[in-house]
Design a protein around this motif. Structure first.
Motif, PDB file in Angstrom:
ATOM      1  N   GLY A  46     -21.955 163.985 120.316  1.00  0.00           N
ATOM      2  CA  GLY A  46     -21.668 163.397 121.618  1.00  0.00           C
ATOM      3  C   GLY A  46     -22.870 162.665 122.165  1.00  0.00           C
ATOM      4  N   LEU A  58     -21.020 169.491 116.593  1.00  0.00           N
ATOM      5  CA  LEU A  58     -20.244 168.419 117.219  1.00  0.00           C
ATOM      6  C   LEU A  58     -21.148 167.212 117.412  1.00  0.00           C
ATOM      7  N   ASN A 117     -17.117 162.114 128.958  1.00  0.00           N
ATOM      8  CA  ASN A 117     -16.412 162.484 127.738  1.00  0.00           C
ATOM      9  C   ASN A 117     -16.661 163.956 127.415  1.00  0.00           C
ATOM     10  N   ILE A 138     -16.740 167.096 125.268  1.00  0.00           N
ATOM     11  CA  ILE A 138     -16.804 167.347 123.820  1.00  0.00           C
ATOM     12  C   ILE A 138     -16.771 168.844 123.507  1.00  0.00           C
ATOM     13  N   SER A 187     -21.543 162.240 127.411  1.00  0.00           N
ATOM     14  CA  SER A 187     -20.867 163.427 126.882  1.00  0.00           C
ATOM     15  C   SER A 187     -21.231 164.660 127.701  1.00  0.00           C
TER      16      SER A 187
END
Length: 264
Positions: A90, A88, A21, A23, A94
């Motif tokens: 994650g 952010l 993922n 980020i 991530s």
């Protein structure tokens, strides 16, 4: 036929386990959402198109932010590291990723000392638990890629990976849940397994270093710009839809073969 259905089921499950993922914040939005980390560089801006990439982030280092030009409270080496921070979130799986354009002239520190890095800020849920960092420098030795591992003496670990010049180099930091995995151009180059009680990312920082500081000794300090570009998540795993189509293709091929065998 039952074996083919089982194979399709396994293929459909693969993306769940293997998909990373990304980020990383989009540099198209710079400087929205970014706040000064340590000290504001001369420039931190989306400069548009550069070397075939759009929405390129430029971090400009200048004598005007050198140690003697800064206010008294900022006249220490700590504030030679200059950049901006983006909050952010994650967790496991991530990844932060971005490309750095490395100029040919950076191979020779006598033409100007440079350093630029991508930082992850990690959390244990209540406090900062680590700073995985990857980047490039020609300071204090040969031009090289390096990572930061806080549990190694001195912190910095020089990498043996050959530097590519007048080209984009892709950097990535992946949090696996048990380690920080550092990659360059899609290849794993270092793994840090001493990550305390880290549960995920809390911020990304993009930095460069201001060498206008007499305490650093004899070196060539010039104004320079570090230019970064966003990259896709560094994973070879196809998208879930692609995997399903692959599975359907395999299932179809098996089915047609069985029909052909029955006809012989």
């Amino acid at each position: 036929m039952k074996k083919a259905i089982s194979l399709l089921f396994v293929l459909m499950l693969l993306p769940v386990a293997g998909f990373a993922n990304s980020i990383m914040p989009d540099f198209a939005d710079v400087p929205n959402g970014w706040v000064t980390d340590r000290y504001q560089p001369n420039t931190f801006a989306n400069i548009g198109t550069f070397q075939g990439r759009d929405n390129v982030l430029e971090i400009g280092i200048n004598r005007a932010q050198g140690i003697s030009a800064r206010p008294g409270a900022y006249q220490s080496m700590f504030y030679n590291t200059q950049g901006m921070n983006y909050a952010l979130t994650g967790g496991i799986g991530s990844v932060l990723s971005a490309d750095l354009w490395i100029e040919e002239s950076w191979a020779d520190a006598s033409k100007g000392t440079v350093r630029s890095d991508m930082w992850g800020v990690m959390t244990d849920g209540s406090a900062v638990s680590g700073y995985p960092i990857i980047g490039f420098t020609n300071y204090g030795g040969a031009a090289r890629y390096r990572v930061y591992d806080g549990d190694v003496a001195g912190g910095w670990v020089d990498l043996a990976t050959s530097v590519s010049y007048d080209d984009w180099t892709s950097f990535a930091i992946l949090f696996t849940g048990t380690s920080f995995e550092f990659s360059i151009n899609g290849s794993l180059v270092y793994t840090d397994t001493t990550i305390a009680n880290t549960i995920g990312f809390s911020a990304a920082i993009m930095q460069a270093y201001n060498f206008f500081d007499p305490a650093l000794g004899s070196l060539v300090a010039n104004n320079y710009e570090a230019r970064w570009s966003n990259t896709p998540a560094p994973t070879a795993t196809p998208e879930p839809g692609t995997m399903i189509l692959m599975g359907v293709g395999v299932l179809g091929a098996v089915f047609m073969r069985r029909r052909s065998q029955k006809g012989n």
